[in-house]
Design a protein around this motif. Structure first.
Motif: not given
Length: 396
Positions: A317-318, A345-349, A354-356, A390-391
């Motif tokens: 990913l990096s 990213l924490v909040e978006a995750a 339908p699943e966080g 998410l990124i």
């Protein structure tokens, strides 16, 4: 189930919480009051070593609770003795005191070192700790911590904790004087950004302690209990500390911690240390179940296989997104971002449908990963795929 705002308002305000209530969990998954599921990559900040509600731990606690819950710490109980035996058999330590939290265990380590200093170093009391370290939230452990600003929140702080730089032995040796009794560090700084101590640095610390007659204390509240790919993180460097603290993963979700020491350092006299719940049979029964799982044939091999999978996935990913790599040991790892969008990213995750997914950002440019040690290959693959999406979402 409706969100109970009155109940939420009755709680003391100590942190910002989203308006959701978790009602059940199994393995690497949590479910909230609306029935939404979340892939949990933080597990209570490395607390749930075996995931949510592991069957063997639940069964051990239920059985013990039906037989004996609390005889008083003034008496022996069987799970307390069994867990102490397992810890000493699998480590370099001889004695164990059980506590309720990592902060309490670290407070005990500070007391033990100072007591030893009174007996063997003409009252020496200073303990060298490190910048960006985290040792707990009592007055003494906050003073020992190297977290910026913590020296003034509840001033005056407890005296005697000069700060060195991690992986810089010269900065440590410059602080040693006749009042120094010990050096205390996390083998992997967790809250500081998942920064491991180099094996050579750990060996140099041991040599420095031997040279000056000091104690070496390792705070393994977060890094211990298999988290780094060995049962205890100090084992990566081949050194033997004098004192070790454990917490979080040792109880797999229940309040349990341990202060471990070599016989030569175990100098508490009767009345020096105690606690209403120390060695409680229900929570130490949980600890026995955890230790039996971690030391079973093949378990640590599987931890290291998942650690390699996570490391390689984060590196991929990096490379894809132009980030700055990853670091850590075992299943305590951090993805180093190229900008301060960790909280986003924490909040978006968490808000993903339908699943966080639950993530943690100890620094704005970092994401920290502390999954269950027995997370499946499939769940870890899914976590990495979600993170990739998410990124893309946050950076669009």
């Amino acid at each position: 189930m409706q969100f109970d705002q009155v109940g939420a308002d009755a709680l003391m305000e100590i942190t910002s919480r989203p308006d959701l209530v978790f009602v059940r969990g199994q393995g690497s998954w949590l479910e909230d009051h609306n029935g939404k599921r979340y892939l949990d990559m933080i597990q209570g900040w490395a607390v749930n070593a075996l995931g949510h509600s592991p069957k063997n731990v639940v069964e051990a606690m239920c059985k013990q609770a039906s037989e004996l819950m609390n005889p008083s710490p003034a008496f022996y109980n069987a799970p307390m003795m069994e867990l102490a035996k397992l810890i000493t058999q699998h480590s370099c330590f001889d004695r164990v005191f059980f506590a309720n939290s990592g902060g309490e265990a670290n407070e005990g380590a500070i007391k033990l070192a100072r007591k030893w200093g009174q007996l063997h170093r003409q009252g020496a009391y200073k303990i060298i700790t490190f910048e960006h370290s985290f040792h707990g939230r009592t007055l003494a452990t906050m003073s020992a911590s190297g977290k910026a600003g913590w020296d003034t929140i509840f001033a005056p702080q407890v005296d005697g904790f000069p700060k060195a730089k991690l992986n810089d032995i010269d900065s440590v040796r410059a602080l040693v004087d006749e009042k120094t009794v010990a050096i205390m560090l996390e083998p992997v700084q967790g809250e500081g950004g998942v920064i491991p101590a180099d094996p050579a640095f750990m060996q140099a610390l041991r040599q420095t302690c031997d040279e000056f007659g000091l104690l070496l204390i390792v705070d393994e509240v977060q890094s211990g209990m298999g988290r780094t790919g060995k049962l205890f993180a100090y084992q990566h460097s081949g050194v033997e500390p004098d004192i070790m603290t454990l917490g979080k993963g040792i109880g797999a979700g229940v309040p349990l911690a341990a202060l471990c020491a070599k016989e030569s350092v175990s100098c508490f006299e009767h009345g020096d240390q105690g606690g209403t719940y120390n060695g409680n049979p229900v929570v130490t029964a949980a600890g026995v179940a955890v230790m039996q799982t971690l030391t079973a044939d093949g378990f640590m091999q599987s931890v290291n296989e998942r650690a390699q999978q996570l490391s390689e996935g984060l590196l991929a990913l990096s490379a894809k997104w132009g980030l700055k790599g990853e670091r850590g040991q075992g299943l305590l790892r951090a993805l180093i971002l190229d900008r301060d969008d960790g909280p986003a990213l924490v909040e978006a995750a968490r808000n993903r449908n339908p699943e966080g997914m639950l993530l943690n950002s100890p620094r704005p440019h970092l994401l920290r990963f502390m999954p269950a040690l027995n997370i499946s290959k499939e769940d870890l693959d899914q976590a990495l795929q979600i993170l990739d999406a998410l990124i893309a979402q946050v950076r669009s």
